[in-house]
Design a protein around this motif. Structure first.
Motif, PDB file in Angstrom:
ATOM      1  N   ASP A 192      54.338  39.393  43.029  1.00  0.00           N
ATOM      2  CA  ASP A 192      53.588  38.877  43.768  1.00  0.00           C
ATOM      3  C   ASP A 192      52.852  39.344  43.649  1.00  0.00           C
ATOM      4  OD1 ASP A 192      55.853  37.917  45.655  1.00  0.00           O
ATOM      5  OD2 ASP A 192      55.322  39.546  46.782  1.00  0.00           O
ATOM      6  N   ALA A 193      51.804  39.911  42.947  1.00  0.00           N
ATOM      7  CA  ALA A 193      50.228  40.438  42.252  1.00  0.00           C
ATOM      8  C   ALA A 193      49.733  39.469  41.839  1.00  0.00           C
ATOM      9  CB  ALA A 193      50.837  41.663  42.274  1.00  0.00           C
ATOM     10  N   VAL A 194      50.881  39.372  40.215  1.00  0.00           N
ATOM     11  CA  VAL A 194      50.249  38.103  39.450  1.00  0.00           C
ATOM     12  C   VAL A 194      49.669  36.418  40.615  1.00  0.00           C
ATOM     13  CG1 VAL A 194      50.674  37.133  37.049  1.00  0.00           C
ATOM     14  CG2 VAL A 194      51.353  40.071  37.357  1.00  0.00           C
ATOM     15  N   ASN A 195      50.794  36.549  41.151  1.00  0.00           N
ATOM     16  CA  ASN A 195      50.447  34.774  41.280  1.00  0.00           C
ATOM     17  C   ASN A 195      49.219  35.252  42.959  1.00  0.00           C
ATOM     18  OD1 ASN A 195      52.474  33.501  40.652  1.00  0.00           O
ATOM     19  ND2 ASN A 195      53.688  34.429  42.260  1.00  0.00           N
ATOM     20  N   SER A 196      48.813  35.905  43.185  1.00  0.00           N
ATOM     21  CA  SER A 196      48.018  36.183  43.712  1.00  0.00           C
ATOM     22  C   SER A 196      46.141  36.722  43.026  1.00  0.00           C
ATOM     23  CB  SER A 196      47.224  37.274  44.789  1.00  0.00           C
ATOM     24  OG  SER A 196      46.922  38.670  44.129  1.00  0.00           O
TER      25      SER A 196
END
Length: 372
Positions: free
Chosen positions: A321-325
């Protein structure tokens, strides 16, 4: 009128690789003498000089010869050092490495050596004329001693400058150098994310692999091949997410490689319980590398979440989720994959998919490699 064209990427790469090879050649050919080494050789040669004739002419000749030994040894040794390339004459990679290592001190030291050459020659020209004009043997000896002292004083004052030049030269030669024009994939991340494990698995490089941070202390390069395309895989030291002025010499080497080498950056994220810095810090580092390096160079970015074989599922999803953001706000032209890949560099899980993504990204970023 002639149209202004941007230099072709493959030609730019070729020129940079030639400059890189030339830099390495100069570094290998140059021995940086210490002040103590120069003075020792002066003493050895100085004691071999013997008077050949009697009387004042013979004495003047003797003192002149002794001063000449001091000049020749000092000048010739420093002249070799002065042939070291300045950062302006270096390849982009070496320049970034030197500036990250010692800042402007290298160029300042090189300029000091070159200024000292002019000063030493001035002392030689001045005192040899004085010795030739000496009224007696005592005056000739005094002038020889005075002139020799002036020259050797210049050499002694260079002690710290020569030590720095030698330290930088050795450091550059210890850093594994890319010297061909193949595409370059740089693997980056915080310490202990598995960068060395990945590079060792997919390339010819054999970096040290251990469980403690900063195992990799320099830039290590290996060749990899996917289908019909060969490229370099570059293992870089880990970078802690913190202000750049707090980075140590090891981290500055990683930034030098990132600033000057990559066609693609593979950024590894560590979601495992043994992570050196948490996901939030890793994302800030990723954002910094993207905005300050990847976007500026027009390089490709491929993010992989590593150690999925040992990381808790909850941590893996938090990392995803952090990378996608971050990837959602990145330019699509820079992304090799729009979502992070999941891999275990240790077991090989997902590595083939990562190499496939690298291959497809190289087709976009280095199309000249694929021209038949």
């Amino acid at each position: 009128m002639t149209a202004q064209h941007e230099e072709l990427p493959w030609l730019k790469r070729h020129k940079e690789m030639l400059k890189l090879a030339e830099t390495v050649k100069k570094l290998r050919e140059t021995h940086v003498y210490s002040s103590e080494e120069i003075i020792r050789v002066v003493g050895e040669r100085y004691r071999r000089v013997k008077p050949r004739r009697r009387g004042l002419p013979g004495r003047i000749e003797f003192e002149l010869k002794r001063l000449e030994v001091v000049f020749n040894v000092s000048y010739s040794r420093l002249l070799r050092v002065a042939r070291l390339p300045s950062t302006r004459e270096m390849s982009e990679f070496h320049r970034a490495l030197v500036l990250g290592f010692v800042g402007d001190e290298y160029d300042e030291a090189l300029r000091a050596v070159r200024r000292s050459l002019r000063l030493i020659r001035e002392f030689w020209n001045q005192y040899r004329l004085l010795i030739v004009s000496a009224a007696d043997a005592r005056e000739a000896a005094r002038l020889r001693k005075e002139g020799s002292g002036c020259i050797l004083s210049v050499v002694r004052r260079l002690r710290k400058r020569l030590e720095l030049l030698d330290r930088v030269r050795r450091e550059l030669l210890q850093t594994h150098i890319v010297s061909e024009g193949l595409p370059i994939v740089v693997v980056a991340g915080i310490p202990s994310t598995g960068k060395s494990t990945l590079v060792r698995r997919v390339s010819t490089a054999e970096p040290e692999v251990a469980s403690y941070p900063f195992t990799t202390k320099t830039v290590i390069v290996g060749k990899a091949k996917v289908r019909d395309i060969a490229f370099y895989m570059v293992d870089t030291p880990g970078i802690l997410e913190r202000p750049i002025e707090q980075h140590n010499e090891i981290e500055r080497k990683a930034f030098a490689a990132l600033q000057s080498l990559p066609d693609i950056v593979v950024f590894l994220v560590d979601p495992s319980p043994e992570m050196v810095q948490d996901i939030e810090h890793q994302m800030r580092l990723l954002q910094d590398i993207y905005s300050e390096i990847i976007a500026q160079r027009g390089a490709g970015l491929l993010v992989a979440v590593n150690k999925v074989d040992i990381a808790p599922e909850e941590s893996i999803w938090r990392a995803i989720d952090a990378v996608n953001s971050i990837l959602q706000n990145a330019g699509r032209e820079n992304l090799c994959a729009e979502k992070p890949l999941l891999i275990s560099a240790l077991k090989g899980d997902g590595v083939d998919k990562l190499l496939g993504a690298v291959y497809e990204c190289l087709r976009r970023k280095t199309p000249w490699i694929f021209a038949s």
